[in-house]
Design an enzyme around this catalytic site. Sequence first.
Site, PDB file in Angstrom:
ATOM      1  N   LYS A 101       1.108  -1.361  -0.293  1.00  0.00           N
ATOM      2  CA  LYS A 101      -0.303  -0.288   0.100  1.00  0.00           C
ATOM      3  C   LYS A 101       0.853   0.987  -0.236  1.00  0.00           C
ATOM      4  O   LYS A 101       0.834   2.401  -0.436  1.00  0.00           O
ATOM      5  CB  LYS A 101      -0.714  -0.299   0.903  1.00  0.00           C
ATOM      6  CG  LYS A 101      -1.975  -0.564   1.442  1.00  0.00           C
ATOM      7  CD  LYS A 101      -3.243  -0.405   2.365  1.00  0.00           C
ATOM      8  CE  LYS A 101      -2.391  -0.573   3.652  1.00  0.00           C
ATOM      9  NZ  LYS A 101      -2.165  -1.242   4.233  1.00  0.00           N
ATOM     10  N   ASP A 135      -0.007 -10.288   7.982  1.00  0.00           N
ATOM     11  CA  ASP A 135      -0.499 -11.256   7.834  1.00  0.00           C
ATOM     12  C   ASP A 135      -0.460 -12.424   7.151  1.00  0.00           C
ATOM     13  O   ASP A 135      -0.586 -14.051   7.994  1.00  0.00           O
ATOM     14  CB  ASP A 135      -1.479 -10.397   6.574  1.00  0.00           C
ATOM     15  CG  ASP A 135      -2.028  -9.548   7.049  1.00  0.00           C
ATOM     16  OD1 ASP A 135      -3.588  -9.396   7.832  1.00  0.00           O
ATOM     17  OD2 ASP A 135      -2.154  -8.494   6.976  1.00  0.00           O
TER      18      ASP A 135
END
Length: 291
Positions: free
Chosen positions: A44, A130
Amino acid sequence: MAKKIKQIAIYGKGGIGKSTTTSNISAALSTLGYKVMQFGCDPKSDSTNTLRQGKYIPTVLDTLRDKPNVKAQEVIFTGFNGIFCVEAGGPAPGVGCAGRGITTAVQLFKQQHVFEDLDLDYVIFDVLGDVVCGGFAVPIREGIAEHVFTVSSSDFMAVYAANNLFNGIKKYSNAGGALLGGVIANSINQPYAKDIIDDFVKQTKTQVVEYVPRSVTVTQSELQGKTTIEAAPNSAQAQVYLSLAKKIAAHEVSKVPEPLTVSELREWAAKWADHLLALETGTIEGAKAGI
């Protein structure tokens, strides 16, 4: 003899407050007089925004796509209090490994001896936790980072991601990989949340480095495009981040964690679920009763 640069990786699942925590650590270390580089490793590419008034910077991968030969100085930008900001970036959507930016950026900086030439005290890698895939595992697997910290709340998926990270650290520990410094417990406002994190670190033979409460000061600061350290340096929340930064600066010995198996983690979580239900219904009193 060149000074030793302390290289740290901070992991955590998306949305857990990892980049917020990392940027405030970087800002706090800079106010303590250290020369710091924050290395954003999330596709991101927003790790360093609050160090630069909310502004995005060109990523290493995007710059390399525009031209084949890139000097590291072209992708290093200065932020709050002289902090060097880098965003590794990611591939075009739907193409390639999301962790490739880390590998490419680290190789570029190594080849050009960037960390040494800038005379840095700290390089802090902000890494998505994650999934510890090949790319995201680079700071651990190749021993680029010396110490790893993970940001976790008491929510199960955050704990699950932390436990997954512990598996990765343990896997590479015998091959010179980075070891675990501890857990940064984030959004800890209720006694039961602290108890859950305390129990998890006990089960996995690690430690809590700092308890960071959820605070509206953080939200207010980020809406201004700033860290809490910059926007509200005298606030209680800024003092928490300053305390965390000092503990990380003083940290020397990291260890191999003992992650739970999936079945052990599910069993542990189920016990806490029953416990919280009992607290809510008034069956038991006190956050530690019955555990």
